[in-house]
Design a protein around this motif. Structure first.
Motif, mmCIF file in Angstrom:
data_model
loop_
_atom_site.group_PDB
_atom_site.id
_atom_site.type_symbol
_atom_site.label_atom_id
_atom_site.label_comp_id
_atom_site.label_asym_id
_atom_site.label_seq_id
_atom_site.Cartn_x
_atom_site.Cartn_y
_atom_site.Cartn_z
ATOM 1 N N LYS A 185 0.840 -1.193 0.000
ATOM 2 C CA LYS A 185 0.000 0.000 0.000
ATOM 3 C C LYS A 185 0.879 1.249 0.000
ATOM 4 C CE LYS A 185 -4.166 -1.787 2.241
ATOM 5 N NZ LYS A 185 -5.117 -1.643 3.373
ATOM 6 N N GLU A 186 0.425 2.292 -0.699
ATOM 7 C CA GLU A 186 1.162 3.550 -0.770
ATOM 8 C C GLU A 186 0.182 4.721 -0.697
ATOM 9 O OE1 GLU A 186 4.909 2.083 -3.608
ATOM 10 O OE2 GLU A 186 3.459 3.568 -4.343
ATOM 11 N N ALA A 197 -3.581 3.653 -1.690
ATOM 12 C CA ALA A 197 -3.895 2.710 -2.755
ATOM 13 C C ALA A 197 -2.996 1.481 -2.660
ATOM 14 C CB ALA A 197 -3.722 3.376 -4.116
ATOM 15 N N LYS A 199 -0.715 -1.095 -4.551
ATOM 16 C CA LYS A 199 0.106 -1.162 -5.758
ATOM 17 C C LYS A 199 0.161 -2.602 -6.268
ATOM 18 C CE LYS A 199 4.769 -0.090 -7.458
ATOM 19 N NZ LYS A 199 6.112 0.426 -7.079
ATOM 20 N N TYR A 212 2.817 -0.878 -13.608
ATOM 21 C CA TYR A 212 2.351 -0.861 -12.217
ATOM 22 C C TYR A 212 1.029 -0.111 -12.155
ATOM 23 C CZ TYR A 212 7.182 -2.210 -11.295
ATOM 24 O OH TYR A 212 8.379 -2.864 -11.310
ATOM 25 N N TRP A 214 -2.283 1.202 -9.306
ATOM 26 C CA TRP A 214 -2.677 1.465 -7.922
ATOM 27 C C TRP A 214 -4.201 1.519 -7.825
ATOM 28 C CZ3 TRP A 214 1.594 3.235 -10.297
ATOM 29 C CH2 TRP A 214 2.822 3.204 -9.599
#
Length: 246
Positions: A185-186, A197, A199, A212, A214
């Protein structure tokens, strides 16, 4: 081939790669409730497209109910860079019953710099055939169309799945597969605002391309960003601007 022609050809190729990324991005943005037997509410989403910190275009995706168990997913995008341009349109008709997504018809159209392209496909359940207007028919072994396989990503993440595979027919009429791998999560800062979100990595056949994505749990796992690289060079960065349930 002279230098000017080669330069134009290379720019067209890069533009096509960026718009292909937008197709993936906005198509993946359909969100699912946590129950496997539910579809998302009708919605409309807008995205901005960036490359090397330059805003190069936008895209829109909408989902509508056609009555009963039938639905329509429509997509459009417009990208321009210097004297290059690209417009794309996709429409998917599908049914959803007993937790199963079934494609019915798919149409794709691309116009702009370089050759125009189009594809129309119908999925015949009786004959197990994908009927293609522009190409030879293909056997249908349960593949989704170019958009529908991506719908399921949000549902899988909502059920805490970590890795899953999709087989589909792309907008060129070719059968392909992706393996989706959930990472960490980021916190992202997007045109939409700051949001947490999940990833994920999209594993493709091509080893030179890295993609990538999200997905935001607070927005029913809607796709909020998609970034793609080739040989470590950024090809495009798609960022959510607005999302509205209709």
């Amino acid at each position: 081939m002279d230098k000017n022609y080669r330069s134009v050809a290379m720019r067209v190729t890069k533009m096509l790669k960026v718009t292909s990324l937008i197709v993936f991005a906005v198509s993946a943005s359909m969100s699912f409730a946590k129950e496997a037997n539910e579809l998302p509410s009708p919605f409309i989403a807008h995205y901005e497209a960036w490359r090397h910190d330059n805003n190069i275009g936008s895209a829109e995706l909408s989902l509508k109910s056609s009555g009963g168990n039938f639905y329509e997913l429509k997509y459009s995008s417009k990208v321009s860079r210097y004297f290059l341009s690209d417009r794309r349109y996709e429409t998917s008709l599908f049914s959803f019953s007993d937790g199963k997504i079934t494609p019915i018809a798919y149409d794709f159209k691309r116009t702009g710099t370089g050759p125009d392209k189009a594809l129309s496909a119908k999925f015949d359940a009786k004959t197990k055939t994908i009927v293609l207007r522009e190409k030879d028919n293909q056997p249908w072994d349960g593949e989704f169309d170019n958009q529908l396989f991506r719908i399921d990503i949000s549902r899988q993440l909502a059920q805490d799945e970590k890795e899953f595979e999709y087989k589909f027919l792309n907008y060129r009429g070719q059968k392909r597969s992706y393996v989706i791998e959930a990472l960490e999560k980021e916190i992202l800062n997007l045109p939409y605002g700051s949001i947490e979100a999940i990833k994920v990595r999209v594993n493709r056949d091509s080893s030179s391309r890295q993609t990538y994505a999200w997905f935001a749990p607070s927005l029913d796992y809607v796709l909020v960003r998609l970034q793609q690289f080739k040989d470590d060079d950024e090809q495009g960065d798609i960022r959510l601007k607005t999302y509205q349930k209709l």
